[in-house]
Design an enzyme around this catalytic site. Structure first.
Site, PDB file in Angstrom:
ATOM      1  N   SER A  77      46.728  22.547  23.904  1.00 35.86           N
ATOM      2  CA  SER A  77      47.141  23.953  23.854  1.00 35.86           C
ATOM      3  C   SER A  77      48.132  24.181  22.713  1.00 35.86           C
ATOM      4  O   SER A  77      49.279  23.697  22.763  1.00 35.86           O
ATOM      5  CB  SER A  77      47.780  24.316  25.209  1.00 35.86           C
ATOM      6  OG  SER A  77      48.655  25.409  25.086  1.00 35.86           O
TER       7      SER A  77
HETATM    8  N1  GSH Z   1      50.776  34.085  23.482  1.00 31.89           N
HETATM    9  C1  GSH Z   1      50.769  33.071  24.525  1.00 31.89           C
HETATM   10  C2  GSH Z   1      49.364  32.507  24.645  1.00 31.89           C
HETATM   11  C3  GSH Z   1      49.253  31.563  25.822  1.00 31.89           C
HETATM   12  C4  GSH Z   1      47.802  31.205  26.116  1.00 31.89           C
HETATM   13  O1  GSH Z   1      46.897  32.041  26.038  1.00 31.89           O
HETATM   14  N2  GSH Z   1      47.591  29.916  26.469  1.00 31.89           N
HETATM   15  C5  GSH Z   1      46.279  29.475  26.827  1.00 31.89           C
HETATM   16  C6  GSH Z   1      46.137  27.979  26.655  1.00 31.89           C
HETATM   17  S1  GSH Z   1      46.250  27.498  24.963  1.00 31.89           S
HETATM   18  C7  GSH Z   1      46.021  29.771  28.276  1.00 31.89           C
HETATM   19  O2  GSH Z   1      46.918  29.678  29.080  1.00 31.89           O
HETATM   20  N3  GSH Z   1      44.781  30.106  28.609  1.00 31.89           N
HETATM   21  C8  GSH Z   1      44.385  30.301  29.950  1.00 31.89           C
HETATM   22  C9  GSH Z   1      43.595  31.554  30.122  1.00 31.89           C
HETATM   23  O3  GSH Z   1      43.643  32.406  29.216  1.00 31.89           O
HETATM   24  O4  GSH Z   1      42.946  31.681  31.151  1.00 31.89           O
HETATM   25  C10 GSH Z   1      51.788  31.992  24.185  1.00 31.89           C
HETATM   26  O5  GSH Z   1      52.113  31.837  23.005  1.00 31.89           O
HETATM   27  O6  GSH Z   1      52.293  31.343  25.106  1.00 31.89           O
END
Ligand code: GSH
Length: 190
Positions: free
Chosen positions: A24
């Site tokens: 991530s």
């Molecule tokens: N803008 C957020 C983005 C966080 C994000 O989207 N993380 C992803 C993993 S890289 C996530 O949790 N995805 C799960 C989903 O969207 O269901 C940050 O910088 O923390």
């Protein structure tokens, strides 16, 4: 035994707990800053394939249902850019002025890059990686590729006028954008 801030997070005996995954980019941005500041984390690794981040329990921790999430004692914070600003403010010491200078315009340009990463570049990575991760697509579409190339073009433009994305020195902006670009490199564009 010599107690350093790598053993104890400065000014606090509270352990930092980070919900993250290795692949991530925003989780990695927090870990990179943590390493630069000599911070120690305990880790929780929600299984995103098993949708552990969408459970009612996890949503109590982070209603956005994303990683990373930081717990610093009884304080909980999501969103990697907000987490990094918090960690730097609380634990940054002399690094605060280096990684996020107080000069108004320098800071505004760093913020511009952080918002660009959160609102545009990382979103474009997620548009491909999220459906690929759950097996909905097996390659990037021409629209995905066009969007990613446009994002790269913006980073390149920033780097044309300075060695780092927000000026002459490495800042928080390079940490977040660097981790996103590293994630984009993992996408198989052919
Ligand atoms: N803008 C957020 C983005 C966080 C994000 O989207 N993380 C992803 C993993 S890289 C996530 O949790 N995805 C799960 C989903 O969207 O269901 C940050 O910088 O923390």
């Amino acid at each position: 035994m010599r107690i350093t801030k790598t053993l104890w997070n400065k000014a606090s005996a509270a352990r930092l707990l980070l919900y993250k995954r290795d692949a991530s980019p925003p989780s990695n941005a927090v870990r990179v800053l943590g390493a630069m500041l000599g911070l120690q984390f305990d880790f929780e690794e929600p299984d995103l394939l098993q949708m552990e981040h969408r459970t009612p329990e996890y949503r109590k921790i982070n209603p956005m249902a994303t990683i990373p999430v930081l717990k610093d004692g009884d304080f909980t914070l999501a969103e990697s850019h907000a987490i990094n600003l918090y960690l730097l403010s609380k634990y940054g010491g002399e690094q605060k002025e280096v990684l996020y200078p107080s000069d108004l315009k320098t800071r505004a340009v760093i913020d511009q890059c952080l918002f660009f990463d959160a609102g545009m570049l990382f979103r474009r990575l997620l548009e491909v990686s999220q459906p690929a991760f759950i097996g909905k697509i097996d390659s990037a579409s021409s629209t995905h590729i066009r969007n990613i190339e446009e994002g790269y073009g913006i980073v390149e433009t920033y780097l044309e006028s300075s060695p780092y994305v927000a000026g002459d020195r490495l800042t928080l902006a390079d940490i977040s954008l660097g981790c996103t670009v590293a994630g984009l490199e993992g996408i198989n564009i052919q």
